[in-house]
Write an enzyme that holds these catalytic residues in place. Structure first.
Site, PDB file in Angstrom:
ATOM      1  N   ALA A 167       0.815  -1.227   0.000  1.00 41.36           N
ATOM      2  CA  ALA A 167       0.000   0.000   0.000  1.00 41.36           C
ATOM      3  C   ALA A 167       0.844   1.272   0.000  1.00 41.36           C
ATOM      4  O   ALA A 167       0.748   2.108  -0.921  1.00 41.36           O
ATOM      5  CB  ALA A 167      -0.933  -0.027   1.210  1.00 41.36           C
ATOM      6  N   ALA A 168       1.678   1.449   1.010  1.00 41.44           N
ATOM      7  CA  ALA A 168       2.442   2.692   1.119  1.00 41.44           C
ATOM      8  C   ALA A 168       3.506   2.772   0.031  1.00 41.44           C
ATOM      9  O   ALA A 168       3.646   3.804  -0.648  1.00 41.44           O
ATOM     10  CB  ALA A 168       3.095   2.776   2.505  1.00 41.44           C
ATOM     11  N   GLU A 181      10.765  -5.647  -3.300  1.00 40.62           N
ATOM     12  CA  GLU A 181       9.691  -6.347  -2.579  1.00 40.62           C
ATOM     13  C   GLU A 181      10.126  -7.780  -2.345  1.00 40.62           C
ATOM     14  O   GLU A 181      10.386  -8.516  -3.295  1.00 40.62           O
ATOM     15  CB  GLU A 181       8.379  -6.280  -3.381  1.00 40.62           C
ATOM     16  CG  GLU A 181       7.264  -7.188  -2.876  1.00 40.62           C
ATOM     17  CD  GLU A 181       6.959  -7.041  -1.381  1.00 40.62           C
ATOM     18  OE1 GLU A 181       6.679  -5.919  -0.941  1.00 40.62           O
ATOM     19  OE2 GLU A 181       7.011  -8.075  -0.656  1.00 40.62           O
ATOM     20  N   SER A 220       0.857  -4.351  -4.312  1.00 36.85           N
ATOM     21  CA  SER A 220      -0.436  -3.641  -4.263  1.00 36.85           C
ATOM     22  C   SER A 220      -1.611  -4.564  -3.966  1.00 36.85           C
ATOM     23  O   SER A 220      -2.619  -4.549  -4.671  1.00 36.85           O
ATOM     24  CB  SER A 220      -0.685  -2.904  -5.589  1.00 36.85           C
ATOM     25  OG  SER A 220       0.346  -2.021  -5.858  1.00 36.85           O
ATOM     26  N   CYS A 250      -6.538  -6.291   3.764  1.00 36.45           N
ATOM     27  CA  CYS A 250      -7.846  -6.034   4.385  1.00 36.45           C
ATOM     28  C   CYS A 250      -8.912  -7.001   3.863  1.00 36.45           C
ATOM     29  O   CYS A 250      -9.895  -7.280   4.554  1.00 36.45           O
ATOM     30  CB  CYS A 250      -8.303  -4.605   4.098  1.00 36.45           C
ATOM     31  SG  CYS A 250      -7.010  -3.370   4.294  1.00 36.45           S
ATOM     32  N   TYR A 304     -31.646  13.484   5.717  1.00 34.05           N
ATOM     33  CA  TYR A 304     -32.735  12.743   6.373  1.00 34.05           C
ATOM     34  C   TYR A 304     -33.844  12.390   5.388  1.00 34.05           C
ATOM     35  O   TYR A 304     -34.366  13.244   4.670  1.00 34.05           O
ATOM     36  CB  TYR A 304     -33.358  13.557   7.520  1.00 34.05           C
ATOM     37  CG  TYR A 304     -34.738  13.024   7.902  1.00 34.05           C
ATOM     38  CD1 TYR A 304     -34.874  11.727   8.407  1.00 34.05           C
ATOM     39  CD2 TYR A 304     -35.885  13.791   7.712  1.00 34.05           C
ATOM     40  CE1 TYR A 304     -36.132  11.218   8.705  1.00 34.05           C
ATOM     41  CE2 TYR A 304     -37.138  13.286   8.020  1.00 34.05           C
ATOM     42  CZ  TYR A 304     -37.260  11.992   8.510  1.00 34.05           C
ATOM     43  OH  TYR A 304     -38.497  11.479   8.795  1.00 34.05           O
ATOM     44  N   ARG A 327     -27.030  15.614  21.168  1.00 35.86           N
ATOM     45  CA  ARG A 327     -28.038  16.300  22.004  1.00 35.86           C
ATOM     46  C   ARG A 327     -27.977  15.790  23.438  1.00 35.86           C
ATOM     47  O   ARG A 327     -28.117  16.552  24.400  1.00 35.86           O
ATOM     48  CB  ARG A 327     -29.436  16.082  21.430  1.00 35.86           C
ATOM     49  CG  ARG A 327     -29.659  16.833  20.125  1.00 35.86           C
ATOM     50  CD  ARG A 327     -31.042  16.588  19.578  1.00 35.86           C
ATOM     51  NE  ARG A 327     -32.077  17.258  20.379  1.00 35.86           N
ATOM     52  CZ  ARG A 327     -33.368  17.020  20.252  1.00 35.86           C
ATOM     53  NH1 ARG A 327     -33.793  16.098  19.399  1.00 35.86           N
ATOM     54  NH2 ARG A 327     -34.231  17.669  20.991  1.00 35.86           N
TER      55      ARG A 327
HETATM   56  C1  LIG Z   1      -6.314  -9.425   7.903  1.00 33.28           C
HETATM   57  C2  LIG Z   1      -6.118  -7.940   7.801  1.00 33.28           C
HETATM   58  C3  LIG Z   1      -7.206  -7.103   7.636  1.00 33.28           C
HETATM   59  C4  LIG Z   1      -7.020  -5.725   7.551  1.00 33.28           C
HETATM   60  N1  LIG Z   1      -8.126  -4.920   7.413  1.00 33.28           N
HETATM   61  C5  LIG Z   1      -7.961  -3.572   7.311  1.00 33.28           C
HETATM   62  C6  LIG Z   1      -9.074  -2.724   7.139  1.00 33.28           C
HETATM   63  O1  LIG Z   1     -10.222  -3.193   7.072  1.00 33.28           O
HETATM   64  N2  LIG Z   1      -8.862  -1.392   7.049  1.00 33.28           N
HETATM   65  C7  LIG Z   1      -7.602  -0.845   7.077  1.00 33.28           C
HETATM   66  O2  LIG Z   1      -7.457   0.377   6.971  1.00 33.28           O
HETATM   67  N3  LIG Z   1      -6.516  -1.647   7.235  1.00 33.28           N
HETATM   68  C8  LIG Z   1      -6.666  -2.979   7.362  1.00 33.28           C
HETATM   69  N4  LIG Z   1      -5.567  -3.795   7.503  1.00 33.28           N
HETATM   70  C9  LIG Z   1      -4.234  -3.179   7.615  1.00 33.28           C
HETATM   71  C10 LIG Z   1      -3.638  -2.893   6.224  1.00 33.28           C
HETATM   72  O3  LIG Z   1      -3.595  -4.065   5.479  1.00 33.28           O
HETATM   73  C11 LIG Z   1      -2.239  -2.341   6.425  1.00 33.28           C
HETATM   74  O4  LIG Z   1      -2.334  -1.196   7.223  1.00 33.28           O
HETATM   75  C12 LIG Z   1      -1.568  -1.983   5.100  1.00 33.28           C
HETATM   76  O5  LIG Z   1      -1.383  -3.114   4.313  1.00 33.28           O
HETATM   77  C13 LIG Z   1      -0.218  -1.334   5.391  1.00 33.28           C
HETATM   78  O6  LIG Z   1       0.444  -1.088   4.188  1.00 33.28           O
HETATM   79  P1  LIG Z   1       2.019  -0.971   4.169  1.00 33.28           P
HETATM   80  O7  LIG Z   1       2.385  -0.747   2.747  1.00 33.28           O
HETATM   81  O8  LIG Z   1       2.468   0.004   5.172  1.00 33.28           O
HETATM   82  O9  LIG Z   1       2.556  -2.376   4.682  1.00 33.28           O
HETATM   83  P2  LIG Z   1       2.347  -3.835   4.099  1.00 33.28           P
HETATM   84  O10 LIG Z   1       1.041  -3.968   3.422  1.00 33.28           O
HETATM   85  O11 LIG Z   1       2.651  -4.773   5.210  1.00 33.28           O
HETATM   86  O12 LIG Z   1       3.483  -3.939   2.992  1.00 33.28           O
HETATM   87  C14 LIG Z   1       4.836  -3.957   3.327  1.00 33.28           C
HETATM   88  C15 LIG Z   1       5.562  -4.700   2.244  1.00 33.28           C
HETATM   89  O13 LIG Z   1       6.962  -4.605   2.467  1.00 33.28           O
HETATM   90  C16 LIG Z   1       7.572  -5.827   2.165  1.00 33.28           C
HETATM   91  N5  LIG Z   1       8.825  -5.871   2.915  1.00 33.28           N
HETATM   92  C17 LIG Z   1       8.972  -5.842   4.265  1.00 33.28           C
HETATM   93  N6  LIG Z   1      10.260  -5.855   4.603  1.00 33.28           N
HETATM   94  C18 LIG Z   1      10.964  -5.888   3.444  1.00 33.28           C
HETATM   95  C19 LIG Z   1      12.349  -5.901   3.129  1.00 33.28           C
HETATM   96  N7  LIG Z   1      13.277  -5.891   4.083  1.00 33.28           N
HETATM   97  N8  LIG Z   1      12.704  -5.932   1.822  1.00 33.28           N
HETATM   98  C20 LIG Z   1      11.760  -5.944   0.824  1.00 33.28           C
HETATM   99  N9  LIG Z   1      10.441  -5.945   1.072  1.00 33.28           N
HETATM  100  C21 LIG Z   1      10.057  -5.898   2.369  1.00 33.28           C
HETATM  101  C22 LIG Z   1       6.554  -6.867   2.616  1.00 33.28           C
HETATM  102  O14 LIG Z   1       6.739  -8.107   1.948  1.00 33.28           O
HETATM  103  C23 LIG Z   1       5.229  -6.181   2.227  1.00 33.28           C
HETATM  104  O15 LIG Z   1       4.782  -6.559   0.941  1.00 33.28           O
HETATM  105  C24 LIG Z   1      -5.718  -5.189   7.590  1.00 33.28           C
HETATM  106  C25 LIG Z   1      -4.606  -6.025   7.741  1.00 33.28           C
HETATM  107  C26 LIG Z   1      -4.802  -7.390   7.847  1.00 33.28           C
HETATM  108  C27 LIG Z   1      -3.595  -8.281   8.011  1.00 33.28           C
END
Ligand SMILES: Cc1cc2nc3c(=O)[nH]c(=O)nc-3n(C[C@H](O)[C@H](O)[C@H](O)COP(=O)(O)OP(=O)(O)OC[C@H]3O[C@@H](n4cnc5c(N)ncnc54)[C@H](O)[C@@H]3O)c2cc1C
Length: 453
Positions: free
Chosen positions: A12-13, A35, A41, A45, A430, A446
Site C-alpha cells: 500500500a504505502a 519487494e 499492491s 484487508c 434525512y 443532544r
Molecule cells: C487481515 C487484515 C485485515 C485488515 N483490514 C484492514 C481494514 O479493514 N482497514 C484498514 O485500513 N486496514 C486494514 N488492515 C491493515 C492494512 O492491510 C495495512 O495497514 C496496510 O497493508 C499497510 O500497508 P504498508 O504498505 O504500510 O505495509 P504492508 O502492506 O505490510 O506492505 C509492506 C511490504 O513490504 C515488504 N517488505 C517488508 N520488509 C521488506 C524488506 N526488508 N525488503 C523488501 N520488502 C520488504 C513486505 O513483503 C510487504 O509486501 C488489515 C490487515 C490485515 C492483516
C-alpha cells in the site's frame, strides 16, 4: 541529472509512493521498488472475506500486478529483500545481491505480527494472517476440515477471521485476554459484540491469556491452554496485533517511537535524515487530539502517507515546496461481525482522561433509520465531549445495517474541532429509509449537550 529513488516494500504505502513518483518525476529518474514477497499492491484487508468465500481468489485482492507496475515504468524487483541501509553511503544491501545506491529512499516495510514466545506456538496447524501467502496457507488448512478452530485474539483481525470461520460452518472458539472483544471500543459496547458472537455459536473465552499450545506426536497443534482452560484445537489462527517492521531502520540508527514505528515529520520525512522518507505501518503518526505519536497500522493511512512521501520527494527534486502534508489521525476504525456493525473515532474514556481532557460520556440507544420503517434495527452510540471546550472528542457505534459508517460524520467533526453544539446543528441527510429525523450522531450530541447543561 538522472537520480534514483529506492522504495523498500511493494504494497500500500510503497507502491502508492512509487506510482506517484513515476507519474511526477522526469523519465530519466529511476524509481526502483524492492519487494521480498511475490505480490504487489494487494489488499490484506480483504483476506478475511477471501477466507469466508465472499471473495473468489487472491488475484481479486490485487489492485495492480507486478506486470502493470513494470509497464508503467517502475523497476519492481520481486523476491528481493533489503537487509541493511547505510544512510552515510546512501546504499541498500540486499540478501544475496549487490548493494544498491540511492539518492532518496522510501521505507515502506509494513508491520509484523506479534508472536509471543509461548510453548508450541510454532507447531503445525497454527497460522498468522498478514500476507496473501498467509491467507492461502490458512485456506489450505481449512480445506482439511478441522473439527475445532481456535482464534487467539479478538481485535478486528481475530473478529473478522472468526466471522469467516462461522460463515464456513467451523466450530470456533475465540480466546482473548481482554474482558470483552475488540478493545478499541469501550467494554459496554464490546459486550454487544460478545453477545453476537455467542449467538452465532462461537465459544468466547474472555479475560483469558493463552499460556501455550500442546502439540501431538507429529508436531501438530492439538490443544490451546490458558490459565483456567484447555481447548481442543485442530487449527489455530493468531490475531495478536502487530508492531512496526522497522529493524532495518533501527539498525541504521533512525529514530523510533511507539511499537517501533519510525518517527517522521508531516511530509513523511524521517527526522534527522533529509534523504529518507517512511510511510505506512512502519511509522508512528500524530494523534490530532492529543499530539501523541502512536502506531495505528491501517491501510487508509498507508495509502495517504505514500502519496505525501512522493509529493515531498518530488518537491525536493524540483526545489519547490511540498503541496500536501499528512496532518495525523483521529483513530477512526470500522469493522463488523456478521450483521453487527462496529466503529469508533477519537478517544475512549481512559485515553481522554490520560490526555488531560475532562470528558463527559453519554450513551444512547436509537435505530439505524426511522423506527417505523421495516427492518429498523437497534443502534448504540457512545459519545465523549470535553467539558470545558464542549468539543466532540470521541464516538463509538455498534448497531445494525448501515450504522457504522455514520462514524465518518463524527470523525470529520473531531478533525474540524467542532463542538457538540455544532454537531447538533449540522445539515445532515434525512429521509425515513436512511435516518431518523435527528441523525443518530445528533441524538447522541443532544444527549451530550443535555449532560453538560
Ligand atoms: C487481515 C487484515 C485485515 C485488515 N483490514 C484492514 C481494514 O479493514 N482497514 C484498514 O485500513 N486496514 C486494514 N488492515 C491493515 C492494512 O492491510 C495495512 O495497514 C496496510 O497493508 C499497510 O500497508 P504498508 O504498505 O504500510 O505495509 P504492508 O502492506 O505490510 O506492505 C509492506 C511490504 O513490504 C515488504 N517488505 C517488508 N520488509 C521488506 C524488506 N526488508 N525488503 C523488501 N520488502 C520488504 C513486505 O513483503 C510487504 O509486501 C488489515 C490487515 C490485515 C492483516
Amino acid at each position: 541529472m538522472s537520480q534514483r529513488v529506492v522504495v523498500i516494500g511493494g504494497d500500500a504505502a510503497g507502491m502508492t509512493a512509487a506510482s506517484a513518483l513515476r507519474r511526477k518525476l522526469p523519465k530519466d529518474h529511476e524509481v526502483v521498488v524492492l519487494e521480498r514477497g511475490s505480490w504487489t499492491s494487494y489488499s490484506a484487508c480483504g483476506i478475511p472475506y477471501w477466507i469466508s468465500g465472499e471473495v473468489g481468489s487472491a488475484e481479486a485482492l490485487v489492485a495492480r500486478s507486478v506486470e502493470a507496475h513494470l509497464a508503467n515504468g517502475i523497476d519492481v524487483r520481486m523476491g528481493v529483500e533489503a537487509t541493511a541501509i547505510d544512510p552515510e553511503a546512501r546504499t541498500v544491501s540486499t540478501r544475496g545481491g549487490a548493494d544498491l545506491s540511492y539518492d532518496r529512499l522510501v521505507i515502506a516495510t509494513g508491520a509484523e505480527p506479534v508472536r509471543p514466545a509461548l510453548p508450541g506456538i510454532d507447531g503445525e496447524g497454527t497460522y498468522g494472517v498478514q500476507t496473501l501467502d498467509d491467507g492461502q496457507a490458512l485456506i489450505d488448512g481449512l480445506a482439511e476440515k478441522p473439527e475445532h478452530v481456535v482464534v487467539v485474539g479478538s481485535g478486528y483481525v481475530g473478529l473478522e477471521i472468526a466471522e469467516a470461520c462461522v460463515a464456513r460452518g467451523f466450530d470456533t472458539t475465540v480466546i482473548d485476554r481482554s474482558k470483552a472483544p475488540l478493545s478499541i471500543i469501550e467494554p459496554e459496547l464490546g459486550e454487544q459484540v460478545a453477545a453476537a458472537m455467542r449467538a452465532h455459536g462461537i465459544r468466547l473465552l474472555s479475560d483469558a491469556s493463552v499460556t501455550g499450545f500442546t502439540l501431538d506426536h507429529s508436531g501438530r497443534v492439538s490443544v490451546v491452554t490458558t490459565k483456567d482452560d484447555s481447548v481442543h484445537a485442530d487449527l489455530v489462527v493468531l490475531g495478536l496485533g502487530v508492531t512496526a517492521r522497522s529493524k532495518l531502520a533501527a539498525d541504521a540508527g533512525l529514530l523510533l517511537g511507539a511499537k517501533g514505528g519510525i518517527v517522521v515529520d508531516e511530509h513523511q520525512r524521517v527526522i534527522g535524515h533529509d534523504d529518507i522518507w517512511a510511510a505506512g505501518d512502519c511509522v508512528v503518526t500524530k494523534d490530532r487530539l492529543t499530539g501523541e505519536l502512536i502506531h495505528v497500522p491501517l491501510g487508509t493511512h498507508a495509502n495517504k502517507q505514500g502519496m505525501v512521501a512522493a509529493d515531498s520527494i518530488v518537491a525536493d527534486v524540483f526545489g519547490s515546496d511540498p503541496r500536501i502534508r499528512f496532518p495525523g489521525i483521529v483513530r477512526t476504525a470500522i469493522t463488523k461481525f456478521c450483521a453487527l456493525e462496529i466503529a469508533r473515532t477519537g478517544l475512549g474514556e481512559r485515553q481522554a482522561a490520560d490526555a488531560g481532557f475532562d470528558p463527559v460520556t453519554v450513551s444512547i440507544e436509537t435505530t439505524n433509520f426511522a423506527g417505523y420503517m421495516p427492518g429498523a434495527e437497534k443502534m448504540t452510540v457512545m459519545m465523549l465531549a470535553d467539558r470545558s471546550t464542549r468539543r466532540l472528542i470521541g464516538a463509538q457505534i455498534v448497531g445494525g445495517e448501515d450504522s457504522a459508517l455514520r462514524i465518518d460524520v463524527a470523525a470529520t467533526a473531531i478533525a474540524a474541532g467542532l463542538t457538540i453544539d455544532d454537531v447538533v446543528m449540522l445539515d445532515l441527510a434525512y429521509a425515513p429509509p436512511y435516518s431518523s429525523v435527528w441523525s443518530p450522531i445528533q441524538v447522541a450530541a443532544r444527549a451530550a449537550v443535555k449532560a453538560l447543561g
